[in-house]
Motif scaffolding. Structure first.
Motif, PDB file in Angstrom:
ATOM      1  N   LEU A 179       0.840  -1.192   0.000  1.00 37.39           N
ATOM      2  CA  LEU A 179       0.000   0.000   0.000  1.00 37.39           C
ATOM      3  C   LEU A 179       0.878   1.245   0.000  1.00 37.39           C
ATOM      4  O   LEU A 179       1.876   1.308   0.723  1.00 37.39           O
ATOM      5  CB  LEU A 179      -0.907   0.023   1.234  1.00 37.39           C
ATOM      6  N   ALA A 311      -6.100  -5.946   2.637  1.00 35.26           N
ATOM      7  CA  ALA A 311      -5.859  -4.693   1.919  1.00 35.26           C
ATOM      8  C   ALA A 311      -7.063  -3.750   1.961  1.00 35.26           C
ATOM      9  O   ALA A 311      -6.913  -2.559   2.247  1.00 35.26           O
ATOM     10  CB  ALA A 311      -5.460  -4.987   0.478  1.00 35.26           C
ATOM     11  N   LEU A 315      -7.084  -0.078   3.711  1.00 34.77           N
ATOM     12  CA  LEU A 315      -7.336   1.143   2.947  1.00 34.77           C
ATOM     13  C   LEU A 315      -8.514   1.920   3.520  1.00 34.77           C
ATOM     14  O   LEU A 315      -8.479   3.157   3.600  1.00 34.77           O
ATOM     15  CB  LEU A 315      -7.593   0.799   1.485  1.00 34.77           C
ATOM     16  N   TRP A 326      -3.515   3.773  -1.337  1.00 29.07           N
ATOM     17  CA  TRP A 326      -3.949   2.984  -2.474  1.00 29.07           C
ATOM     18  C   TRP A 326      -3.065   1.743  -2.599  1.00 29.07           C
ATOM     19  O   TRP A 326      -2.005   1.649  -1.966  1.00 29.07           O
ATOM     20  CB  TRP A 326      -3.866   3.815  -3.760  1.00 29.07           C
ATOM     21  N   VAL A 327      -3.503   0.805  -3.438  1.00 24.43           N
ATOM     22  CA  VAL A 327      -2.685  -0.374  -3.730  1.00 24.43           C
ATOM     23  C   VAL A 327      -1.593   0.048  -4.705  1.00 24.43           C
ATOM     24  O   VAL A 327      -1.867   0.428  -5.844  1.00 24.43           O
ATOM     25  CB  VAL A 327      -3.530  -1.518  -4.309  1.00 24.43           C
TER      26      VAL A 327
END
Length: 342
Positions: A179, A311, A315, A326-327
């Motif tokens: 991330l 994830a 986030l 963000w990824v």
């Protein structure tokens, strides 16, 4: 008459600076701080560690580099201390440590009480943002060694982490997700290149650059984002394998330090848009992408490596705390390198 004052050291000015900064420093206080009437040492109640099974103390020290020169040019001294705290505490939190307290050191050519109070006030505000206490420091007047308007500052911080909860490369496995946590701009690294671009491109700090929406000086003095409380919340509420503070050396080099030798981190350059200041520096200074990559954070101030299943939760937590994230990439089998996808 020969005296310390005649040699350029004003003890009374130093005492006035201390009085001016007291109320600002008090805002960073934690309940574990113990007053030392003499003022020679900062005290912290270590009985707070009794709740740990095996507490490990973490320590870090840093400065803010040549960013101080821009603060001096612009006569704005109340945010450079925030930069100092960010450089120190966000190194501590990478291993999972909670920052507890900091001390600072300011060397200057001449003690101007209001200026010193502004600098230390910034350090105290940074500590408040990081959840740690400013427990002491030192201001040294160096006439002859530094000009009357010159100063430099450094700091050291201490944190604590439970031994079996320490983060690091040994936890990272293929399939993890990287991330990206947004930076507030240039932060406090690469300013020697920044100043070189300013000189060679004929830019002025008071100059309005349309792409920035404010003056170049205002953009470059934007304080470093402090991530410690956000990262500690992430650690408490999700599974985190590793963190990486993106400082000097750029994104790939710093992220590689948080990887074991058996994996790579593949990063997607299209997953984010760097803040406009980086395009401005590259374009106006003729700085190639490779040099930008290894000098600046390019808009990514911290990375978190988490299991793929965590994830979305991670986030959502960061976004809810007002921190854009963000990824950025994924972890695959490899040789311990972070690299951009081709």
């Amino acid at each position: 008459m020969t005296s310390y004052a005649a040699a350029g050291v004003d003890i009374e000015a130093g005492d006035r600076a201390v009085e001016l900064m007291k109320s600002r420093v008090a805002r960073s206080r934690r309940p574990e701080v113990v007053d030392d009437a003499s003022g020679f040492a900062g005290l912290f109640d270590a009985s707070a560690f009794l709740r740990y099974r095996r507490p490990l103390l973490a320590t870090s020290t840093d400065g803010v580099g040549t960013k101080v020169m821009l603060a001096q040019q612009l006569g704005k001294h109340d945010t450079i201390g925030i930069d100092l705290v960010g450089m120190v505490v966000d190194d501590l939190v990478v291993c999972g440590a909670e920052p507890l307290f900091m001390t600072d050191y300011i060397a200057c050519g001449k003690v101007v009480p209001e200026r010193i109070a502004d600098i230390v006030g910034g350090v105290a505000e940074g500590c408040r943002l990081a959840g740690c206490a400013l427990v002491g420091g030192e201001t040294a007047e160096h006439p002859g060694a530094m000009g009357p308007d010159e100063y430099d500052l450094a700091g050291a911080g201490t944190g604590v982490v439970e031994a079996d909860e320490m983060l690091g490369p040994d936890r990272v496995v293929p399939g993890d997700v990287v991330l990206g946590l947004a930076s507030s701009g240039v932060h406090s690294n690469g300013y020697s290149l920044v100043r070189h671009v300013i000189r060679t491109a004929g830019l002025g700090l008071e100059q309005d650059l349309p792409e920035l929406g404010r003056t170049l000086g205002e953009e470059l003095l934007e304080p470093t984002r402090i991530y410690s409380l956000d990262c500690l919340a992430l650690i408490r509420e999700t599974e985190v394998h590793a963190l990486s503070h993106i400082t000097g050396g750029g994104l790939a080099a710093n992220l590689s330090r948080s990887l074991p030798g058996t994996v790579d981190a593949l990063l997607d350059r299209n997953s984010w848009t760097p803040p406009a200041i980086f395009d401005a520096l590259a374009g106006r200074g003729g700085v190639p992408q490779e040099e930008m990559d290894k000098t600046f954070n390019l808009g990514v101030g911290m990375c978190a490596i988490v299991p793929a299943a965590e994830a979305d939760k991670a986030l959502a937590l960061l976004t809810g705390r007002g921190l854009p994230a963000w990824v950025l990439g994924e972890v695959v089998a490899g040789e311990g390198r972070a690299r951009f996808r081709q």
